[in-house]
Scaffold this active site. Structure first.
Site, PDB file in Angstrom:
ATOM      1  N   GLY A 163      65.996  37.689  80.152  1.00 15.82           N
ATOM      2  CA  GLY A 163      67.010  37.602  81.197  1.00 15.82           C
ATOM      3  C   GLY A 163      66.797  36.421  82.118  1.00 15.82           C
ATOM      4  CB  CYS A 164      68.505  35.709  85.317  1.00 19.55           C
ATOM      5  SG  CYS A 164      70.193  35.975  84.730  1.00 19.55           S
ATOM      6  CG  PHE A 165      62.562  37.132  84.797  1.00 20.14           C
ATOM      7  CD1 PHE A 165      61.492  36.794  83.974  1.00 20.14           C
ATOM      8  CD2 PHE A 165      63.191  38.344  84.587  1.00 20.14           C
ATOM      9  CE1 PHE A 165      61.076  37.640  82.957  1.00 20.14           C
ATOM     10  CE2 PHE A 165      62.786  39.208  83.578  1.00 20.14           C
ATOM     11  CZ  PHE A 165      61.723  38.850  82.760  1.00 20.14           C
ATOM     12  CB  ALA A 166      63.093  34.163  80.774  1.00 20.94           C
ATOM     13  CG  PHE A 372      66.226  36.395  91.099  1.00 22.06           C
ATOM     14  CD1 PHE A 372      67.414  37.047  90.850  1.00 22.06           C
ATOM     15  CD2 PHE A 372      66.261  35.163  91.744  1.00 22.06           C
ATOM     16  CE1 PHE A 372      68.611  36.490  91.239  1.00 22.06           C
ATOM     17  CE2 PHE A 372      67.468  34.601  92.135  1.00 22.06           C
ATOM     18  CZ  PHE A 372      68.642  35.265  91.881  1.00 22.06           C
TER      19      PHE A 372
END
Length: 393
Positions: A163-166, A372
């Site tokens: 997801g978006c934190f990666a 995050f």
């Protein structure tokens, strides 16, 4: 006979992991945010849902996004009507597209990064591939290795469904790989397409509609290595990296892979969860450096959406220009999940050079990369910029 300690010392790099090149790419199909609600409700046969369309129009108007890029064209959606329903079984068809297109888009970004790096691709020792689209075995890391013609001995790591934190995660992993393997050159690729998440609107699940208003497609690639050679051109040093779970945030951002594709779930309090946790993350990252003025560092923040950026800005008392690069990428591309922060890094070093600033970090020495996503998981990477040598006029 040598000791284990001597072997370990010989295996380790001397200096910090350094970003040596960045490449970014999007699909060719561009969608204009101002006209997207009309298109979206037409293509999903939902034009009769007038109140919902008005809500979606307001979401798009408030998104601060000008345009996005999407692999899913009108032609593809007409060929796959199940994608356009809210909850129609469609995973097979989505997978068939994703397992081909995710590595292909990643390859284009990687080729761009390798070209800037200027070294033979045979020097790449590790590949880290990250995507939230299209799980397969062997994975997109294998497909990328084949598409680029990398050595069979290249060491691969595949990260699915982060997801978006990666974007922060891949840099953290690349840092550890580069610093603990002397001479390592790590190719990291984040390739994200919305083929698994696109779906028609629903009155009962407005959080799904938020995703339809924000997400776009893109891939970014970065070459990371320690102890750069004279032929390599450092862009940023990776000084430290941390990951943490925000307290009391279970269920704040969730995604579930089902027969209907990847469903997206978002709680309303995500902006406050992120803004309330960010100062502690910054303090832990920058206290060892004696830095506590958040306006004295450059910012690469994942642009989850405008509300999150506004609350972070407000909570930390950031000057508006601090999130310029972040807001620019959000406006031009939308939220591309893990690839976003790498696009912002690219935007910042280019804008810094074009403006004649002294470093790759808007003229500043230290910076933070902040991601995050599901968990709610937060990644914090401390960056050190590199002086920009004035080019010939």
């Amino acid at each position: 006979m040598v000791t284990v300690e001597e072997v370990r010392k010989a295996q380790r790099a001397e200096g910090p992991a350094t970003i040596l090149a960045i490449g970014t790419v999007t699909p060719a199909n561009c969608v204009n945010q101002s006209t997207y609600p009309d298109y979206y409700f037409r293509i999903t046969n939902s034009e009769h849902k007038t109140e919902l369309k008005e809500k979606f129009q307001r979401m798009c108007d408030k998104s601060m996004i000008t345009k996005r890029y999407m692999h899913l064209t009108e032609e593809i959606l007409k060929e796959n009507p199940s994608f356009c329903e809210y909850m129609a079984p469609s995973l097979d068809a989505r997978q068939d597209i994703a397992v081909v297109e995710v590595p292909k888009l990643g390859k284009e970004a990687a080729q761009s990064a390798i070209k800037e790096w200027g070294q033979p691709k045979s020097k790449i020792t590790h590949v880290v591939f990250c995507t939230t689209s299209g799980i397969d075995m062997p994975g997109a890391d294998y497909q990328l290795t084949k598409l680029l013609g990398l050595r069979p001995s290249v060491k691969r790591l595949m990260m699915y469904q982060q997801g978006c934190f990666a974007g922060g995660t891949v840099l953290r992993l690349a840092k550890d790989l580069a610093e603990n393997n002397k001479g390592a050159r790590v190719l990291i690729v984040c390739s994200e397409i919305t083929v698994v998440t696109f779906r028609g609107p629903s009155e009962t699940h407005l959080d799904s509609l938020v995703g339809q208003a924000l997400f776009g497609d893109g891939a970014a690639a970065v070459i990371v290595g320690a102890d750069p050679t004279p032929a390599e051109k450092p862009l940023f040093q990776l000084v430290s990296a941390a990951q943490t779970l925000a307290p009391n945030s279970c269920g704040a951002i969730d995604g579930h892979l089902r027969e209907v594709g990847l469903t997206f779930h978002l709680l309303k309090d995500v902006p406050s969860v992120v803004s309330n946790k960010i100062e502690k993350c910054l303090f832990e990252a920058f206290n060892p450096l004696g830095i506590s003025d958040w306006n004295s560092v450059f910012w690469i923040a994942h642009p989850g959406g405008p509300a999150i950026l506004d609350q972070v800005e407000d909570k930390l008392g950031l000057k508006p220009e601090k999130l310029r690069a972040t807001r620019h990428v959000l406006s031009e591309y939308g939220n591309m999940s893990s690839a976003c922060v790498l696009f912002i890094l690219d935007e910042m070093r280019k804008a810094s050079s074009n403006a004649g600033l002294g470093t790759t970090g808007e003229g500043l020495e230290w910076g933070v990369l902040f991601g995050f996503g599901p968990g709610l998981t937060i990644e914090t990477v401390v960056l050190h910029s590199v002086p920009i040598k004035p080019g010939p006029h």
